[in-house]
Design an enzyme around this catalytic site. Structure first.
Site, short mmCIF file in Angstrom:
data_model
loop_
_atom_site.label_atom_id
_atom_site.label_comp_id
_atom_site.label_asym_id
_atom_site.label_seq_id
_atom_site.Cartn_x
_atom_site.Cartn_y
_atom_site.Cartn_z
N GLU A 273 -7.51 5.36 -4.63
CA GLU A 273 -6.45 5.73 -3.71
C GLU A 273 -5.11 5.70 -4.69
O GLU A 273 -4.18 6.59 -4.57
CB GLU A 273 -6.31 5.20 -2.59
CG GLU A 273 -7.38 5.60 -1.44
CD GLU A 273 -7.29 4.73 -0.14
OE1 GLU A 273 -7.30 5.56 0.87
OE2 GLU A 273 -7.06 3.54 0.11
N GLU B 194 -7.54 -3.19 -4.02
CA GLU B 194 -9.05 -2.68 -3.34
C GLU B 194 -9.09 -1.42 -3.79
O GLU B 194 -10.00 -1.20 -4.72
CB GLU B 194 -9.12 -2.97 -1.88
CG GLU B 194 -10.23 -2.74 -1.14
CD GLU B 194 -10.14 -2.98 0.20
OE1 GLU B 194 -10.76 -3.93 0.79
OE2 GLU B 194 -9.48 -2.41 0.90
N ASP C 176 0.68 -1.11 0.06
CA ASP C 176 0.07 -0.16 0.02
C ASP C 176 0.80 1.47 0.01
O ASP C 176 0.33 2.25 0.29
CB ASP C 176 -0.90 0.02 1.17
CG ASP C 176 -2.06 -1.03 1.25
OD1 ASP C 176 -2.10 -1.91 0.42
OD2 ASP C 176 -2.83 -1.23 2.35
#
Length: 753
Positions: free
Chosen positions: A530, A526, A449
């Site tokens: 972002e 996911e 991430d």
């Protein structure tokens, strides 16, 4: 991107004397940790006490598993094949299933499993095309204790096996129906997952059907294949190489045979932003080497987001994939071209929002404008929340509130960008990555991430740069911003400190979130929104700092990923999800399929909303498919048994991109402005977003511009044009419908016509 300053390329592990001599500072709490200066900021060369870096599932530290050939190169984690280098499970020393499409692969002790799954397994919220080994490619007697990466390029990788008597390597890649194998110490040996049915036997070329899939096996000219039960072997005429291809059908054998000895050695994407045309082009090229003969062409299979945007000639052959139909190109390169949807620092000024109400919301944010230091993700969300209000405050003349918010953001960034404090960044020289501490969601242990977390930092810093260029200078705090950019989205392939585009898979068209790809389903992402937030931040940062390389990188990434999101998360053309899959949106895309789910909840609002937040001027691309927005929200209401209860404001903002009047009605009728919004949102931003779009209309993405920070909106009766000029001289922006807009220096402008 401006070149990284060489004083940062320090030798890690300096002695105290050498550290002082180099002008560096020891980080408190460690006798050996050095503070690496970057402009006004710094990071540490050592993790803070009590923290960890990459670990396996048993909690043991892990190092990149690569051969000596590439030991000095930054490892591209967060890729479709990263389990080759990041061994998440100590008892799996080879790899997890890796999905290149059309083929899937898994490294095992005796070689490389290869499969081509054509039937989806649909199970309620999820569907997948699981890896099933049709063939295992190797050498007779090969029994390697592990598999390492021996080389890689933009979308190909070469796994490597070695035991006491054998070496074996196989080059595989996205979109390639071929596997290119080389070995020493034994004959070629291919085992089949079911009894092979031979449909062609032409000496060095063998066609077999296994589990209903057609494969072609190519040995060097003059050699032959022998079939014995489930084992196929060849002495390769002593040449030590062979290739294998999955065929779209048996009639393709002759075409594929032309390229059997043209071995792929690398892959490169080159992008180009044509600002005047409002288009971005990308050329995807495979490098090859003729192992015999002179043929250097090859075959590629294109994903829907690629073949729908190329004018290059395609064959009639097709493959099945988790992303929909892949089409075959006879050629070593192809080019895609897409229109660019602009990114705005702030939606245009309009008569929509009530100025007194908006000012009240803005001043509420300013009154509590701080950035806490929980971890990189949640601090990032706070930066993002504040950043969205700065331009609104400026637009309505609330300059005191604007400056208060900017000061709070600067203070937060300066804390994070200084080594040795409660919040800081540390560089890992083994994994060539910069990790923020406190970390979260596996950003440290799993290298997950980074592009999500750092997107908020880059976007927020771009907003500061718009108002305070001196703060954003590389010699001040901008150098640390560009360290984060280099970690998450480095455009340089020759950088020895960070890998090329760590998280972004140029061929798949989107990013991956898992650092290790340690799942049977491959990698996953996911929150695609972002990821787009980072691309939008690059556009704004590059525009504000005059770095056109970073700006154009952001344009390429956002334009490419926006189409992947439309196709693979939202199934915009209603053609890519399996026919019997009952959902029209995914919360998560996996390498081998997708899931109508999130990591943490089954609530419909979060499943639908996770690929929307944060809503910013970088979200306008979602309006390219307004029908998909409508379908998405209709399914949400059906699943929820009524309108959303959680994340209502985010879903209203999403709705406003297709139906602003309905979004305003929902805001007015369901408590807009009266409760605590999602942690990354504020009522100042939500109210401004919905009421502005209600006044000017939804984005009209059919109208492009010769600026990446311009957009048009249409309410059915008029079109509103807006743009921001980051330059020091007046700019005239030309839109594709012929409209022009004069924008003063360092300002936004809006006109309706």
């Amino acid at each position: 991107m401006r070149p990284l300053t060489h004083p940062r390329r320090v030798i890690l592990g300096l002695t105290a004397v050498a550290t002082v001599a180099a002008g560096l500072t020891l980080v408190p709490g460690s006798a050996t940790a050095a503070e690496i200066p970057v402009g006004s900021g710094s990071y540490s060369d050592t993790r803070p006490d009590g923290t960890v870096g990459p670990l396996d599932s048993d909690g043991n530290p892990v190092l990149p598993q690569v051969t000596d050939n590439v030991a000095d190169q930054p490892v591209p984690t967060n890729d479709w094949w990263s389990s080759l280098v990041f061994k998440r499970y100590a008892d799996i020393p080879h790899s997890q299933p890796m999905y290149g499409h059309p083929l899937s692969y898994q490294a095992v002790a005796n070689g490389l499993e290869v499969g081509y799954q054509t039937q989806a397994a649909v199970d309620g919220a999820a569907y997948n095309f699981p890896h099933v080994a049709d063939l295992t490619l190797g050498l007779a007697g090969l029994n390697s204790p592990d598999t390492k990466a021996d080389g890689w390029s933009d979308w190909t990788v070469t796994p490597y096996w070695e035991d006491d008597a054998h070496t074996f390597r196989a080059t595989i890649g996205h979109g390639s129906p071929f596997v290119y194998a080389e070995g020493t110490g034994g004959d070629a040996e291919i085992t089949t997952g079911a009894a092979p049915e031979v449909f062609a036997d032409e000496g060095s070329t063998l066609g077999v059907t296994v589990n209903g899939r057609d494969y072609a096996l190519f040995a060097p000219g003059g050699s032959a294949w022998t079939v014995s039960g489930d084992t196929i072997s060849s002495d390769l005429g002593g040449n030590g190489y062979y290739s294998v291809a999955v065929l779209p059908d048996q009639s393709a054998l002759d075409l594929y045979a032309q390229y059997a000895y043209s071995f792929v050695t690398g892959s490169t994407v080159d992008w180009s932003y044509d600002e005047s045309a409002g288009q971005v082009s990308a050329t995807y090229t495979l490098q090859t080497e003729a192992r015999e003969g002179e043929e250097t062409g090859t075959i590629q299979a294109l994903y829907p987001h690629q073949w729908q945007h190329t004018t290059d000639e395609l064959t009639d052959y097709e493959y099945v994939s988790p992303r929909g139909t892949m089409r075959v190109r006879d050629g070593a390169s192809f080019t895609t071209t897409q229109s660019v949807v602009g990114v705005l620092p702030t939606l245009p000024e309009s008569g929509g929002p009530d100025q007194a109400q908006l000012a009240s919301f803005v001043n509420e944010v300013a009154a509590d404008a701080t950035v806490g230091f929980g971890d990189t993700y949640w601090s990032g969300k706070q930066f993002g929340r504040l950043a969205q209000v700065v331009g609104i405050a400026d637009q309505i003349g609330e300059t005191a509130a604007r400056d208060t918010i900017l000061d709070a953001m600067k203070a937060g960034f300066e804390e994070w960008f200084t080594a040795g404090g409660a919040a800081q960044f540390a560089y890992d020289s083994d994994w060539r990555t910069l990790t923020g501490y406190p970390a979260s969601y596996g950003s440290d242990q799993e290298l997950n991430d980074h592009h999500f977390h750092y997107s908020y930092f880059v976007y927020g810093a771009a907003v500061i740069a718009q108002y305070d260029p001196e703060w954003a200078a590389e010699s001040a705090w901008g150098g640390m911003v560009e360290e984060l950019i280099a970690d998450a989205a480095n455009p340089a392939r020759d950088d020895d400190r960070y890998p090329f585009l760590r998280g972004f898979d140029v061929y798949a068209g989107h990013s991956w979130a898992s650092g290790h790809q340690g799942f049977a389903a491959g990698n996953n992402q996911e929150s695609s929104s972002e990821s787009v937030n980072l691309s939008a931040g690059l556009i704004l940062w590059g525009s504000a700092t005059g770095d056109t390389e970073l700006r154009d990188l952001g344009v390429y990434l956002l334009t490419t990923e926006s189409e992947a999101i439309r196709q693979y998360w939202f199934d915009g053309n209603e053609e890519n999800f399996p026919a019997d899959y009952q959902h029209n949106t995914l919360g998560m895309v996996w390498s081998n399929g997708g899931a109508h789910a999130t990591w943490w909840t089954g609530n419909p609002e979060e499943i639908h909303g996770i690929n929307i937040l944060p809503v910013t001027g970088g979200s306008l691309h979602l309006a390219q498919d307004q029908d998909a927005i409508v379908r998405n929200l209709e399914e949400l209401v059906e699943e929820n048994g009524g309108p959303p209860v959680e994340w209502k404001e985010i879903l209203w903002e999403f709705q406003a991109l297709a139906d602003p009047a309905a979004a305003r009605a929902a805001y007015d009728g369901d408590g807009g402005g009266s409760y605590e919004p999602e942690a990354g949102e504020s009522w100042a931003h939500v109210y401004h977003w919905i009421y502005t779009l209600d006044a000017v209309g939804a984005p009209d993405t059919s109208v492009t511009a010769d600026s990446p920070t311009a957009a048009a909106f249409s309410n059915g009766s008029s079109t509103t044009y807006t743009a921001h000029n980051y330059g020091d001289s007046e700019q005239t922006v030309t839109f594709s419908d012929g409209a022009t807009l004069t924008v003063p220096p360092n300002s936004s402008a809006t006109q309706t016509g």
